[in-house]
Write a protein that holds these residues in place. Structure first.
Motif, PDB file in Angstrom:
ATOM      1  N   ASN A   1      -9.405   5.856  -5.949  1.00  0.00           N
ATOM      2  CA  ASN A   1      -8.270   6.393  -5.210  1.00  0.00           C
ATOM      3  C   ASN A   1      -6.956   5.680  -5.496  1.00  0.00           C
ATOM      4  O   ASN A   1      -5.891   6.164  -5.107  1.00  0.00           O
ATOM      5  CB  ASN A   1      -8.556   6.339  -3.709  1.00  0.00           C
ATOM      6  N   PHE A   2      -7.015   4.525  -6.139  1.00  0.00           N
ATOM      7  CA  PHE A   2      -5.779   3.807  -6.452  1.00  0.00           C
ATOM      8  C   PHE A   2      -5.826   3.271  -7.886  1.00  0.00           C
ATOM      9  O   PHE A   2      -5.662   2.087  -8.135  1.00  0.00           O
ATOM     10  CB  PHE A   2      -5.544   2.664  -5.452  1.00  0.00           C
TER      11      PHE A   2
ATOM     12  N   ARG B   1       0.829  -1.209   0.000  1.00  0.00           N
ATOM     13  CA  ARG B   1       0.000   0.000   0.000  1.00  0.00           C
ATOM     14  C   ARG B   1       0.864   1.260   0.000  1.00  0.00           C
ATOM     15  O   ARG B   1       0.635   2.189  -0.794  1.00  0.00           O
ATOM     16  CB  ARG B   1      -0.924  -0.007   1.223  1.00  0.00           C
TER      17      ARG B   1
ATOM     18  N   GLN C   1       2.708   1.681  -3.279  1.00  0.00           N
ATOM     19  CA  GLN C   1       1.844   2.047  -4.402  1.00  0.00           C
ATOM     20  C   GLN C   1       1.729   3.555  -4.546  1.00  0.00           C
ATOM     21  O   GLN C   1       1.665   4.089  -5.653  1.00  0.00           O
ATOM     22  CB  GLN C   1       0.458   1.438  -4.193  1.00  0.00           C
ATOM     23  N   GLU C   2       1.742   4.264  -3.419  1.00  0.00           N
ATOM     24  CA  GLU C   2       1.598   5.717  -3.446  1.00  0.00           C
ATOM     25  C   GLU C   2       2.789   6.407  -4.103  1.00  0.00           C
ATOM     26  O   GLU C   2       2.708   7.578  -4.478  1.00  0.00           O
ATOM     27  CB  GLU C   2       1.415   6.232  -2.019  1.00  0.00           C
ATOM     28  N   TYR C   3       3.910   5.694  -4.239  1.00  0.00           N
ATOM     29  CA  TYR C   3       5.123   6.278  -4.814  1.00  0.00           C
ATOM     30  C   TYR C   3       5.393   5.775  -6.230  1.00  0.00           C
ATOM     31  O   TYR C   3       6.445   6.070  -6.787  1.00  0.00           O
ATOM     32  CB  TYR C   3       6.324   5.975  -3.921  1.00  0.00           C
TER      33      TYR C   3
ATOM     34  N   CYS D   1     -10.647   2.102  -3.222  1.00  0.00           N
ATOM     35  CA  CYS D   1      -9.981   1.787  -4.491  1.00  0.00           C
ATOM     36  C   CYS D   1     -10.981   1.759  -5.637  1.00  0.00           C
ATOM     37  O   CYS D   1     -10.728   2.306  -6.719  1.00  0.00           O
ATOM     38  CB  CYS D   1      -9.270   0.437  -4.381  1.00  0.00           C
TER      39      CYS D   1
END
Length: 261
Positions: A211-212, A151, A154-156, A207
């Motif tokens: 948001n993802f 998680r 994933q944000e990077y 998600c």
């Protein structure tokens, strides 16, 4: 030895410094409640940046909210933890300017870091997963750590929309035996090895809302699905969880096809 971590000030968005190891990420817990996790954590071989030194000479602001940033072997950020210092300090009087190489901080993580996460970060620093199901050999508690790392990583990863013109994603259920392993497999179905697409029903809804990356409508083919009974008479998948997943997915116009073993 290359620095493995950076620390960033949330208010100024400035890198305070870098360090080579982090001891007690989950910490010697001072207090533990449902939402906050206060602990002592130590930054090893810390070096402050010249930019932050200059910033401290020009301003007198509080340092309070921080990001512990994990770096890969090239020095690129691959994940981070949000940390709030218990007692905010003026930047020009902060411990970061003390000259100490080993700095101890007492504060609160926004969420509890798993003990196994640091071990996984160490592996992902060198080589993130390039094949699916690398989590399958992990124990249940370690799989929860895998989901945490997936998680935060994933944000990077930047643009995480997967190029799939048919918008059909295959979820390999070979190693799915509970909700944690389901989300490990689902993340990889949607975003490839080490991918993330929720860790519980609430985050799955986030998600699906966009948001993802991948937004419904799309289709998931769940192969090697099983409700088989284990040697200890337990069921590989909790029925209530399974039905809740179906209900949530179909509410977002997602088509789910089940292919039993």
């Amino acid at each position: 030895m290359v620095a493995k971590f950076q620390i960033k000030d949330d208010e100024s968005d400035m890198i305070i410094g870098e360090f080579k190891d982090l001891i007690n990420l989950p910490g010697d817990n001072i207090a533990n409640d449902v939402e906050n996790f206060t602990c002592k954590t130590k930054l090893i071989d810390f070096t402050v940046t010249d930019e932050f030194k200059q910033y401290c000479l020009q301003t007198k602001v509080y340092v309070n909210n921080l990001h512990f940033i994990i770096l890969n072997m090239n020095g690129d950020a691959i994940g981070s933890y949000y940390f709030t210092i218990d007692e905010p300090m003026f930047s020009h009087k902060s411990i970061f300017l003390s000259g100490d190489k080993n700095i101890e901080l007492v504060g609160t993580f926004s969420e509890h870091p798993f003990v196994t996460a640091l071990e996984l970060w160490e592996k992902w620093r060198t080589c993130p997963p390039i094949k699916k199901n690398k989590w399958a050999h992990l124990a249940s508690s370690e799989r929860a750590g895998w989901l945490e790392v997936a998680r935060l990583h994933q944000e990077y990863k930047g643009d995480i929309e997967t190029l799939n013109q048919e918008r059909v994603y295959e979820l390999d259920g070979t190693y799915v035996e509970d909700s944690t392993s389901f989300f490990c497999a689902l993340g990889e179905a949607m975003h490839g090895p080490g991918g993330y697409y929720g860790f519980n029903l609430s985050s799955l809804e986030d998600c699906l809302s966009g948001n993802f990356g991948i937004v419904s409508p799309f289709s998931i083919v769940w192969s090697n699905f099983s409700f088989e009974i284990q040697s200890d008479n337990s069921i590989r998948m909790e029925p209530d969880f399974f039905y809740d997943v179906i209900k949530l997915m179909t509410s977002f116009q997602l088509t789910l096809t089940i292919l039993p073993k």
